[in-house]
Design a protein around this motif. Sequence first.
Motif, PDB file in Angstrom:
ATOM      1  N   ALA A 279      33.988  56.572  57.681  1.00 27.85           N
ATOM      2  CA  ALA A 279      33.914  55.106  57.739  1.00 27.85           C
ATOM      3  C   ALA A 279      33.729  54.537  56.350  1.00 27.85           C
ATOM      4  O   ALA A 279      33.010  55.101  55.528  1.00 27.85           O
ATOM      5  CB  ALA A 279      32.756  54.657  58.638  1.00 27.85           C
TER       6      ALA A 279
ATOM      7  N   LYS B 220      30.056  53.383  63.091  1.00 26.40           N
ATOM      8  CA  LYS B 220      30.513  52.076  63.590  1.00 26.40           C
ATOM      9  C   LYS B 220      29.334  51.255  64.080  1.00 26.40           C
ATOM     10  O   LYS B 220      29.247  50.044  63.826  1.00 26.40           O
ATOM     11  CB  LYS B 220      31.529  52.268  64.710  1.00 26.40           C
ATOM     12  CG  LYS B 220      32.148  50.959  65.209  1.00 26.40           C
ATOM     13  CD  LYS B 220      33.241  51.223  66.233  1.00 26.40           C
ATOM     14  CE  LYS B 220      33.897  49.917  66.656  1.00 26.40           C
ATOM     15  NZ  LYS B 220      34.995  50.156  67.637  1.00 26.40           N
TER      16      LYS B 220
ATOM     17  N   TYR C  58      34.028  46.918  56.860  1.00 33.29           N
ATOM     18  CA  TYR C  58      34.121  48.175  57.591  1.00 33.29           C
ATOM     19  C   TYR C  58      35.563  48.594  57.852  1.00 33.29           C
ATOM     20  O   TYR C  58      36.415  47.764  58.178  1.00 33.29           O
ATOM     21  CB  TYR C  58      33.375  48.035  58.915  1.00 33.29           C
ATOM     22  CG  TYR C  58      33.588  49.159  59.894  1.00 33.29           C
ATOM     23  CD1 TYR C  58      33.003  50.411  59.692  1.00 33.29           C
ATOM     24  CD2 TYR C  58      34.375  48.969  61.035  1.00 33.29           C
ATOM     25  CE1 TYR C  58      33.189  51.445  60.597  1.00 33.29           C
ATOM     26  CE2 TYR C  58      34.559  49.996  61.948  1.00 33.29           C
ATOM     27  CZ  TYR C  58      33.973  51.227  61.725  1.00 33.29           C
ATOM     28  OH  TYR C  58      34.165  52.244  62.619  1.00 33.29           O
TER      29      TYR C  58
ATOM     30  N   ASP D 210      37.329  51.907  60.096  1.00 31.28           N
ATOM     31  CA  ASP D 210      37.139  53.124  60.879  1.00 31.28           C
ATOM     32  C   ASP D 210      37.894  54.277  60.225  1.00 31.28           C
ATOM     33  O   ASP D 210      38.704  54.079  59.313  1.00 31.28           O
ATOM     34  CB  ASP D 210      37.622  52.886  62.304  1.00 31.28           C
ATOM     35  CG  ASP D 210      37.201  53.990  63.255  1.00 31.28           C
ATOM     36  OD1 ASP D 210      36.219  54.692  62.957  1.00 31.28           O
ATOM     37  OD2 ASP D 210      37.873  54.154  64.296  1.00 31.28           O
TER      38      ASP D 210
END
Length: 322
Positions: free
Chosen positions: A120, A273, A294, A296
């Motif tokens: 991440a 997450k 952010y 993934d």
Amino acid sequence: MKRRAVLLSALLMSSAAWVAAQNAWPARPITMIVPFPPGGLADLVARPVAEAMSRDLGQAVVIENKAGAGGGIGMGLAAKARPDGYTVLMALSSLTVIPEADTLLGRPPMFALGDLRPIARFTADPTVLAVRADAPWKTVQQFVEDAKKRPGAINYGSSGNYGTMHVPMEILSQNAGVKMTHVPFTGAGPAVVALLGGQIDAVSSGPATVLQHIKAGKIRVLAHWGSAPLGALPDAPSLKDAGYNAEYAQWSGLFIPKDTPEPIAQRLRAAAKFAAQDSKVREVILNAGSPVLYQDATDFEKYVQTDARRMADVVKRIGKLE
């Protein structure tokens, strides 16, 4: 026949034990390696993220600062760690630079980019050109003109050769046609302390590392390496606006050893997450000057590969440093 049955039974028992071990994970605290000293961006991001991941995983995620070689020592330790889910790495964008620098210098690499698996991304900020508040330069143009008049007289600190504080200054130096003196430290925190103490003249740093000193009136930002206004420093001009074709983003992200079992990797992905969406984490990181951006694992892996290709060209232009 009997021997074959015994072997099959042993294999099944081994497989069952492996599955049980995966299902029991995490059964003990997890180490999050931060490859820089306290006070820099990686550490500022790692601490709230580790706390949130601890809540989600039900086990403590413990920070270990392993500084040195522009982050290479800690990154190398994480890359070589047992792939059992109990060692993770909070890295900065120097992760994509160090293997290229090792190759350029003809030395054994501390790690290969493929040794680590992206999980991440948490932040991705342009670095800022910071000087002391009592410095004679009020604009980046004044800073560059002085550097042209006095080659090598202006010195700047960094977290180490080819690190996230060194590379952007080299990009600016090449584009502006100036020569400055590079002074490497073990991390951003010590470099900023040296700036405040007058041992060096400037740093290129993530906003989070210097924002408190800007608010305290001790540091002035002359420009940033981004392409859009910075939320934390809306009045700071970009280097592009000032006429210099210099861009650079310092990102932070979580990695694990590449052979970590898939169920554990996916559980860590979910915990990361959770941390990125946690309001406490977002508030702490934003207050430090870096909004959470952010990504993934899938998108972050593409981002890392693109950044690695771009940084390979930058390292070649910097050349071999002793």
